[in-house]
Write an enzyme that holds these catalytic residues in place. Structure first.
Site, mmCIF file in Angstrom:
data_model
loop_
_atom_site.group_PDB
_atom_site.id
_atom_site.type_symbol
_atom_site.label_atom_id
_atom_site.label_comp_id
_atom_site.label_asym_id
_atom_site.label_seq_id
_atom_site.Cartn_x
_atom_site.Cartn_y
_atom_site.Cartn_z
ATOM 1 N N ARG A 1 0.842 -1.190 0.000
ATOM 2 C CA ARG A 1 0.000 0.000 0.000
ATOM 3 C C ARG A 1 0.881 1.245 0.000
ATOM 4 O O ARG A 1 1.950 1.251 0.644
ATOM 5 C CB ARG A 1 -0.844 -0.040 1.281
ATOM 6 C CG ARG A 1 -1.835 1.083 1.465
ATOM 7 C CD ARG A 1 -2.944 0.992 0.491
ATOM 8 N NE ARG A 1 -4.097 1.779 0.896
ATOM 9 C CZ ARG A 1 -5.085 2.080 0.051
ATOM 10 N NH1 ARG A 1 -5.065 1.681 -1.209
ATOM 11 N NH2 ARG A 1 -6.125 2.778 0.477
ATOM 12 N N THR B 1 -9.428 0.409 -9.723
ATOM 13 C CA THR B 1 -8.558 -0.559 -9.114
ATOM 14 C C THR B 1 -8.604 -1.748 -10.034
ATOM 15 O O THR B 1 -9.423 -1.771 -10.945
ATOM 16 C CB THR B 1 -9.115 -0.871 -7.707
ATOM 17 O OG1 THR B 1 -9.051 0.342 -6.969
ATOM 18 C CG2 THR B 1 -8.397 -1.967 -6.999
ATOM 19 N N ASP C 1 -7.857 8.306 0.383
ATOM 20 C CA ASP C 1 -8.359 7.191 1.197
ATOM 21 C C ASP C 1 -8.126 7.419 2.694
ATOM 22 O O ASP C 1 -8.648 6.682 3.521
ATOM 23 C CB ASP C 1 -7.718 5.858 0.772
ATOM 24 C CG ASP C 1 -8.506 5.172 -0.346
ATOM 25 O OD1 ASP C 1 -9.642 5.610 -0.622
ATOM 26 O OD2 ASP C 1 -7.994 4.212 -0.934
ATOM 27 N N GLY D 1 -13.505 -1.460 -7.115
ATOM 28 C CA GLY D 1 -14.812 -0.883 -6.804
ATOM 29 C C GLY D 1 -14.882 -0.049 -5.541
ATOM 30 O O GLY D 1 -15.969 0.159 -4.996
ATOM 31 N N GLY D 2 -13.717 0.429 -5.040
ATOM 32 C CA GLY D 2 -13.756 1.286 -3.846
ATOM 33 C C GLY D 2 -14.429 0.563 -2.697
ATOM 34 O O GLY D 2 -14.172 -0.623 -2.450
HETATM 35 O O1 DON Z 1 -7.940 1.039 -1.512
HETATM 36 C C1 DON Z 1 -9.096 1.354 -1.733
HETATM 37 O O2 DON Z 1 -10.018 0.958 -1.070
HETATM 38 C C2 DON Z 1 -9.408 2.257 -2.902
HETATM 39 N N1 DON Z 1 -8.263 3.062 -3.203
HETATM 40 C C3 DON Z 1 -9.829 1.423 -4.059
HETATM 41 C C4 DON Z 1 -10.263 2.253 -5.238
HETATM 42 C C5 DON Z 1 -11.064 1.524 -6.219
HETATM 43 O O3 DON Z 1 -11.338 0.367 -6.082
HETATM 44 C C6 DON Z 1 -11.562 2.287 -7.363
HETATM 45 N N2 DON Z 1 -12.133 1.392 -8.323
HETATM 46 N N3 DON Z 1 -13.067 1.218 -8.850
#
Ligand code: DON
Length: 574
Positions: free
Chosen positions: A114, A386, A428, A478-479
């Site tokens: 990360r 992502t 984030d 997908g955040g």
């Molecule tokens: O680490 C995370 O939770 C976010 N940065 C993920 C971002 C994400 O999945 C965007 N995609 N669709």
């Protein structure tokens, strides 16, 4: 493809046919990976090995690597590097991620790469003088970036791989240097980001074009090819030190960025202990903090396990309701209790305690929606781009990787001279208590900004075993919807007996405690909407949720791989 590129293409094939460690083995195998002609494969069975990821070229490269003697770790490295070229919205070397794996030897591996907050970051860095959050700064441009972790993650994976790193990175170098043909979806995505690319860069990066991009155009990334070549020659130092580090630091100076060469030199990937739990006779292995993915998944699955409601089946009002309520409760804990475990005491034991979890569901009423205003985070005494890659190889290694720039194309800033996009992962963090980030997630002290701290993630790469035997490799972008997507994909397979293709493509729903709404995908059945409405749920239509990649290992040389139909995702194998 014009004739100049036909010539270059055939010359490369010619070289590739002479297989050696220093050349391009991947292009030599009967044109199996042709960057100018390729198609998507959504659902397929293989005997030996399989890859599922966001782009056909990257999947094909992963399968090739395994055919040529590499294992799933070799493929994971090559696929990630290839995605950094052919899937610039999320594939990356300027971002970070998580890898969870089970080796054929039964050993588990969880690598945390990360991003971290730069040394000059501070708690209130995104607040104006009146204390208002300036989300444009945490989401766009140079100040939005954390120190990238992907290359450190790749080199932490390398000891588990078999082939020479130079072989693994060569396909990505060739794709960047010689170009690849883009799909309609990629063309549309690049077109809709043109303004942002122009605004956030001091020069015209490879993604900017005066006429609109269209399907069939070739995207060349010579600066990225040069950066990848430095990594090929110098290893991780080719990114974290020397020319690339200097170019990153210089890019920061062109705006308000704060990443320094020292930050880059200091970056370290970390080995974590997988978060493992039992569900219905299976063992689920997820990622622990600084991702919230594993713990949210654990809570949701344990809240519904063995319930009468779940037995009513897929898309029954009863099963859907209890799953929504488990989502609501699991996400309530996220905001309050989760952050980087190296900076915040995450009460992981208490959050995964079965009595605590069943207490959380004690106020669940069948047929009536709970209210998020009454479901607070539990009282703990112990103190959307992502991309996901699922891989299985013939030795029995399982590799599950989720990696990200955060938003699509991250900060939108490309490092001048180095050709890669930087992440906007700083968003984030909890920029200000109670202020929602781009995924609507809120947080507090546990996830506040501190130099060197990792921002809380929702990424949820998972592997599932049964009595030690490989069963599933799964994950998705997908955040904040990531854990719910993985949850529903697993329920669809383990409880509702779907094949892999249906399991990932059936319409999904998502509740994250706040806002108190159920987000539903296109195709969600009208009858079920009516039932949920009558229970008191507010339903909100939204666009697609996640792009899940799932591999199911049936045993006896039967491997079933599925790639999400919501994107250009594709499987490959042999
Ligand atoms: O680490 C995370 O939770 C976010 N940065 C993920 C971002 C994400 O999945 C965007 N995609 N669709």
């Amino acid at each position: 493809m014009n004739s100049v590129f036909s010539i270059i293409f055939f010359v490369i094939i010619g070289i590739g046919e002479v297989f050696s460690q220093s050349q391009t083995p991947w292009l030599g195998a009967g044109k199996e990976v042709d960057p100018y002609h390729y198609t998507q494969v959504k659902h397929e069975f293989y005997q030996n090995a399989a890859v599922s990821c966001a782009h056909p070229l990257a999947s094909l490269i992963g399968a090739q690597i395994m055919k040529r003697g590499g294992n799933a770790f070799d493929a994971g490295i090559a696929v990630q590097l290839a995605l950094a070229v052919v899937y610039p919205a999320a594939g990356n070397i300027g971002g970070g991620g998580f890898l969870i794996a089970k080796k054929a030897t039964n050993e588990f591996l969880a690598i945390d790469y990360r991003e971290v907050a730069p040394g000059r970051a501070s708690k209130n860095m995104y607040l104006d003088k009146d204390g208002n959050a300036q989300l444009d700064l945490s989401q766009n441009g140079r100040l939005a970036s954390g120190v990238p972790g992907t290359i450190a993650g790749i080199f932490s994976t390398l000891p588990a791989a078999k082939l020479n790193f130079k072989i693994l990175i060569q396909p990505a170098i060739d794709l960047a240097a010689n170009g690849y043909v883009i799909t309609e979806r990629e063309a549309n995505s690049l077109n809709s980001n043109q303004k942002a690319f122009i605004k956030n860069n001091s020069y015209s990066p490879a993604f900017v074009k005066s006429a609109a991009w269209k399907a069939g155009d070739t995207l060349f990334q010579p600066e990225l090819a040069a950066t990848l070549t430095r990594i090929k020659e110098n290893g991780a130092k080719g990114f974290y030190e020397g020319e690339t580090a200097k170019l990153i630091a210089e890019e920061m100076q062109r705006g308000n960025g704060i990443i320094t060469v020292e930050d880059l030199k200091n970056y370290q990937a970390k080995i974590r202990k997988p978060l493992s739990f039992n569900y219905g006779g299976y063992q689920i292995h997820g990622f622990p903090p600084p991702s919230s993915g594993g713990i949210i998944l654990l809570q949701m699955m344990k809240m519904v396990e063995n319930t009468q409601q779940l037995k009513k089946g897929f898309q029954s009002p009863e099963a859907t309701q209890i799953m929504i309520e488990s989502e609501r409760r699991a996400y309530a804990d996220r905001a309050e209790h989760l952050g980087d475990p190296d900076f915040w005491k995450v009460p992981i034991k208490a959050l995964s305690n079965e009595q605590y979890i069943s207490k959380r569901m004690s106020d669940f009423t069948p047929g009536i929606a709970s209210k998020s205003s009454q479901v607070k985070a539990g009282d703990i005494k112990e103190s959307e781009e992502t991309t996901h890659i699922s891989i299985y190889d013939k030795e029995g290694n399982m590799v599950s990787i989720t990696t990200t720039l955060n938003g699509g194309y991250g900060s939108k800033t490309v490092v001048k001279g180095a050709g890669f996009l930087l992440n906007n992962e700083m968003d984030d963090f909890s920029v200000k208590p109670g202020v929602a980030n781009m995924f609507g997630a809120v947080g507090g002290e546990a996830n506040s900004i501190q130099p060197g701290k990792r921002m809380l993630s929702s990424m949820c790469p998972v592997i599932v075993t049964k009595n030690g035997k490989p069963v599933i490799v799964v994950g998705t972008p997908g955040g904040t919807t990531i854990p719910t997507s993985v949850f529903q994909a697993l329920m669809n397979v383990l409880e509702f007996n779907m094949n892999t293709d249906d399991a990932i493509n059936q319409p999904k729903f998502h509740h994250q405690h706040l806002p108190d709404e159920v987000f539903i995908e296109p195709g969600f059945p009208d009858k079920l909407k009516t039932s949920l409405n009558s229970m008191g749920y507010k339903l909100t239509n939204r666009n697609s949720i996640g792009k899940t990649e799932l591999i199911y290992i049936h045993g006896n040389k039967k491997i079933e791989a599925a790639a999400d139909r919501r994107g250009d995702d594709s499987v490959a194998g042999y």
